[in-house]
Enzyme design. Structure first.
Site, PDB file in Angstrom:
ATOM      1  N   ASN A   7       0.878  -1.173   0.000  1.00 25.47           N
ATOM      2  CA  ASN A   7       0.000   0.000   0.000  1.00 25.47           C
ATOM      3  C   ASN A   7       0.922   1.231   0.000  1.00 25.47           C
ATOM      4  OD1 ASN A   7      -1.788   2.039   0.481  1.00 25.47           O
ATOM      5  ND2 ASN A   7      -2.743   1.106   2.283  1.00 25.47           N
ATOM      6  N   LYS A  14       3.196   0.793   3.188  1.00 22.22           N
ATOM      7  CA  LYS A  14       2.870  -0.269   4.139  1.00 22.22           C
ATOM      8  C   LYS A  14       2.962  -1.596   3.412  1.00 22.22           C
ATOM      9  CE  LYS A  14      -0.600   2.372   6.566  1.00 22.22           C
ATOM     10  NZ  LYS A  14      -1.980   2.630   6.345  1.00 22.22           N
ATOM     11  N   ARG A  91      -2.464  -2.123  -3.494  1.00 21.39           N
ATOM     12  CA  ARG A  91      -3.678  -1.339  -3.294  1.00 21.39           C
ATOM     13  C   ARG A  91      -3.605  -0.148  -4.240  1.00 21.39           C
ATOM     14  NH1 ARG A  91      -5.067   3.168   0.962  1.00 21.39           N
ATOM     15  NH2 ARG A  91      -7.274   3.370   0.497  1.00 21.39           N
ATOM     16  N   HIS A 180     -12.742   3.081  -0.034  1.00 18.51           N
ATOM     17  CA  HIS A 180     -12.737   2.033   1.011  1.00 18.51           C
ATOM     18  C   HIS A 180     -13.452   0.768   0.522  1.00 18.51           C
ATOM     19  CE1 HIS A 180     -12.757   5.518   4.146  1.00 18.51           C
ATOM     20  NE2 HIS A 180     -11.527   5.100   3.985  1.00 18.51           N
ATOM     21  N   HIS A 208     -17.720   2.213   7.663  1.00 24.28           N
ATOM     22  CA  HIS A 208     -16.252   2.224   7.825  1.00 24.28           C
ATOM     23  C   HIS A 208     -15.917   3.577   8.446  1.00 24.28           C
ATOM     24  CE1 HIS A 208     -11.998   1.414   6.381  1.00 24.28           C
ATOM     25  NE2 HIS A 208     -11.965   2.694   6.689  1.00 24.28           N
ATOM     26  N   LEU A 209     -15.687   3.577   9.762  1.00 22.77           N
ATOM     27  CA  LEU A 209     -15.460   4.838  10.476  1.00 22.77           C
ATOM     28  C   LEU A 209     -14.035   4.855  11.016  1.00 22.77           C
ATOM     29  CD1 LEU A 209     -18.820   4.891  12.521  1.00 22.77           C
ATOM     30  CD2 LEU A 209     -18.426   5.675  10.176  1.00 22.77           C
ATOM     31  N   ARG A 241     -11.435  16.076   7.137  1.00 18.62           N
ATOM     32  CA  ARG A 241     -12.184  16.412   5.910  1.00 18.62           C
ATOM     33  C   ARG A 241     -13.612  16.822   6.268  1.00 18.62           C
ATOM     34  NH1 ARG A 241     -11.045  10.807   3.245  1.00 18.62           N
ATOM     35  NH2 ARG A 241      -8.826  10.742   3.670  1.00 18.62           N
ATOM     36  N   ASP A 283      -8.177  13.110  16.115  1.00 22.19           N
ATOM     37  CA  ASP A 283      -8.154  11.752  16.653  1.00 22.19           C
ATOM     38  C   ASP A 283      -9.294  11.567  17.654  1.00 22.19           C
ATOM     39  OD1 ASP A 283      -7.417   9.486  18.419  1.00 22.19           O
ATOM     40  OD2 ASP A 283      -5.633   9.454  17.149  1.00 22.19           O
ATOM     41  N   ARG A 285      -9.750   9.453  19.964  1.00 20.52           N
ATOM     42  CA  ARG A 285      -9.368   9.221  21.362  1.00 20.52           C
ATOM     43  C   ARG A 285      -9.176  10.542  22.092  1.00 20.52           C
ATOM     44  NH1 ARG A 285      -5.126   4.906  19.273  1.00 20.52           N
ATOM     45  NH2 ARG A 285      -5.071   6.557  17.713  1.00 20.52           N
ATOM     46  N   ASN A 335     -13.479   0.505  17.669  1.00 21.25           N
ATOM     47  CA  ASN A 335     -12.989   0.792  19.028  1.00 21.25           C
ATOM     48  C   ASN A 335     -13.799   1.789  19.837  1.00 21.25           C
ATOM     49  OD1 ASN A 335     -10.449  -0.763  19.027  1.00 21.25           O
ATOM     50  ND2 ASN A 335      -9.982   0.570  17.291  1.00 21.25           N
ATOM     51  N   GLU A 386      -8.252  -5.208   4.925  1.00 21.18           N
ATOM     52  CA  GLU A 386      -8.113  -4.919   3.492  1.00 21.18           C
ATOM     53  C   GLU A 386      -6.941  -5.702   2.894  1.00 21.18           C
ATOM     54  OE1 GLU A 386      -8.495  -0.893   5.056  1.00 21.18           O
ATOM     55  OE2 GLU A 386      -9.160  -0.312   3.052  1.00 21.18           O
TER      56      GLU A 386
HETATM   57  P1  AMP Z   1      -8.205   4.259  10.867  1.00 20.79           P
HETATM   58  O1  AMP Z   1      -8.236   5.373   9.873  1.00 20.79           O
HETATM   59  O2  AMP Z   1      -9.161   3.143  10.538  1.00 20.79           O
HETATM   60  O3  AMP Z   1      -6.823   3.758  11.173  1.00 20.79           O
HETATM   61  O4  AMP Z   1      -8.758   4.873  12.239  1.00 20.79           O
HETATM   62  C1  AMP Z   1      -8.082   5.883  12.914  1.00 20.79           C
HETATM   63  C2  AMP Z   1      -9.024   6.485  13.941  1.00 20.79           C
HETATM   64  O5  AMP Z   1      -9.436   5.464  14.856  1.00 20.79           O
HETATM   65  C3  AMP Z   1      -8.379   7.591  14.768  1.00 20.79           C
HETATM   66  O6  AMP Z   1      -9.204   8.752  14.767  1.00 20.79           O
HETATM   67  C4  AMP Z   1      -8.339   7.002  16.151  1.00 20.79           C
HETATM   68  O7  AMP Z   1      -8.566   7.944  17.116  1.00 20.79           O
HETATM   69  C5  AMP Z   1      -9.490   6.039  16.149  1.00 20.79           C
HETATM   70  N1  AMP Z   1      -9.301   5.062  17.225  1.00 20.79           N
HETATM   71  C6  AMP Z   1      -8.376   4.091  17.306  1.00 20.79           C
HETATM   72  N2  AMP Z   1      -8.476   3.451  18.496  1.00 20.79           N
HETATM   73  C7  AMP Z   1      -9.484   4.054  19.173  1.00 20.79           C
HETATM   74  C8  AMP Z   1     -10.073   3.868  20.473  1.00 20.79           C
HETATM   75  N3  AMP Z   1      -9.651   2.919  21.291  1.00 20.79           N
HETATM   76  N4  AMP Z   1     -11.105   4.671  20.819  1.00 20.79           N
HETATM   77  C9  AMP Z   1     -11.533   5.640  19.988  1.00 20.79           C
HETATM   78  N5  AMP Z   1     -11.028   5.860  18.761  1.00 20.79           N
HETATM   79  C10 AMP Z   1     -10.016   5.077  18.369  1.00 20.79           C
END
Ligand code: AMP
Length: 400
Positions: A7, A14, A91, A180, A208-209, A241, A283, A285, A335, A386
């Site tokens: 990728n 990756k 990819r 995606h 897909h979030l 975005r 992010d 989190r 998550n 993926e």
């Molecule tokens: P991705 O693009 O699929 O890699 O997702 C990245 C997003 O997943 C980031 O905004 C992270 O904050 C969120 N994420 C990953 N682990 C957690 C978690 N334990 N709780 C909340 N969001 C998470």
């Protein structure tokens, strides 16, 4: 059969080496800062720990060479020689209308991808750098391209057309493509195995979030609508975005903020979404933490995101004529229990009955059903994969 999945981004790459016969990830890792000072290879061979190599990589060919050197290293490697790698799966982001499934990479395909470059000016050229680097170093290994857009090519015109003059579509390729696709396909196929009904009758909404987010409506295993559009900017608001908005905002803000084309592009792609609303972070989190500490704008960003996801679920339930399963996947979907709770509460009228206690305590990283056994609509959390999907497609197309 061993498949190397690549990728490639503009300055990162990756990779995963996958044994398709047993689904084992033999090694994986990442090249960062390709062409920039401070390049680094991370290499994780299964069961042998994690290694980091800081060494200049002036281009993607250097990066692939370092990856292969690590894979065949007598001490930390996982294969004896490059000959053990049967195929490479790449990819590829944008396949336009030309590609509705994965294809063997040929010179002709590379030319087609170049024609599509205006649709994905950042991604397609970067993907092709990965392809060319592998071709240079592994000239006799078959390569397959797996497109992010391919799964969505089953959308009917009424779903993929915008309300623009038809020439915008016919002459300028302006339509919804969606992204995606490999993830939506993987998790919807997993969900299909869990639904006790004929495949052709199934109606699934996949969410897909992640940092980028998209939602798809899938009928009988085929995509009939998806939230991302000509580019990955459309749909729900994302990490940085903006997602859906009144298109007139573009010219309005260009004038008000004195932005040129590049400026507005950066504003909508990099400064908006969760980061833009919260002023805290892209992010989730960080947003959850800030919201828990009383930051109102972080809470507002999360509320806005969940509201828009909920609206898409409602819209797609209408498009599908009902819904049998809703799937959550990717970083946030897998998550963030709070996001899932907020999106799903209030959907009882659709037949969604979630076990919210289980949603809050279910194990991470596993496939789980968070709806109650009696719920008319099943709700699943499914870890996306993926790379496995790319490896399987590559194996299917190249197996002798
Ligand atoms: P991705 O693009 O699929 O890699 O997702 C990245 C997003 O997943 C980031 O905004 C992270 O904050 C969120 N994420 C990953 N682990 C957690 C978690 N334990 N709780 C909340 N969001 C998470």
């Amino acid at each position: 059969m061993k498949v190397l999945v690549i990728n490639a981004g503009s300055s990162s790459l990756k990779y995963q080496l996958i044994n398709v016969d047993n689904g084992e990830v033999i090694a994986k890792g990442l090249c960062e800062r390709i062409g920039i000072e401070g390049s680094m290879l991370t290499y994780k061979p299964e069961g042998k720990g994690k290694f980091e190599f800081k060494q200049d990589m002036k281009d993607h060919t250097d990066a692939i060479r370092m990856v292969l050197d690590a894979l065949v290293d007598p001490e930390i490697g996982v294969v004896k020689s490059m000959d053990e790698i049967d195929a490479v799966g790449h990819r590829l982001v944008h396949g336009g209308e030309k590609f509705n499934k994965s294809v063997i990479i040929t010179d002709e395909l590379i030319k087609e991808m170049e024609v599509l470059t205006p649709l994905a000016p950042l991604h397609n050229p970067a993907n092709l750098m990965g392809v060319r680097a592998c071709q240079a170093i592994m000239p006799n290994t078959p390569m397959v391209g797996v497109f992010d857009t391919a799964f969505h090519q089953t959308m009917p015109p009424k779903a993929f057309l915008y309300g623009l003059p038809y020439e915008a579509y016919k002459e300028h390729m302006v339509r919804r493509y969606g992204f995606h696709g490999t993830s939506h396909m993987y998790v919807s196929q997993r969900a299909l195995t869990k639904l006790d009904m004929p495949k052709e009758d199934t109606r699934i909404i996949t969410c897909h979030l992640g940092n980028g987010s998209s939602i798809s409506a899938i009928k009988g295993g085929k995509c009939v609508d998806t939230s991302m559009g000509l580019t990955p900017l459309e749909g729900v608001p994302m990490g940085t975005r903006c997602g859906d908005m009144d298109p007139a905002i573009v010219t309005y803000l260009m004038e008000r903020l004195n932005l040129d084309k590049k400026g507005i592009d950066n504003y909508l792609n990099k400064k908006s979404g969760m980061l833009g609303i919260s002023g805290v972070s892209s992010d989730f989190r960080d947003l959850e933490e800030a919201a828990n500490n009383g930051n109102e704008r972080a809470q507002l960003a999360l509320d806005t995101f969940c509201y828009k996801v909920k609206k898409y679920i409602g819209a797609y339930a209408a498009a599908l004529g009902g819904v049998d399963a809703i799937v959550f996947t990717a970083g946030v979907g897998e998550n963030d229990r709070g996001v899932r709770e907020k999106v799903l509460s209030g959907l009882e009228y659709l037949g969604v009955d979630v076990d919210f206690d289980f949603n809050n305590s279910c194990p991470r990283g596993e496939e789980v059903e968070i709806s109650k056994p009696t719920s008319r609509v099943k709700v699943f959390v499914i870890r996306t994969d993926e790379e496995m999907m790319i490896a399987r497609d590559t194996a299917a197309l190249t197996a002798k």
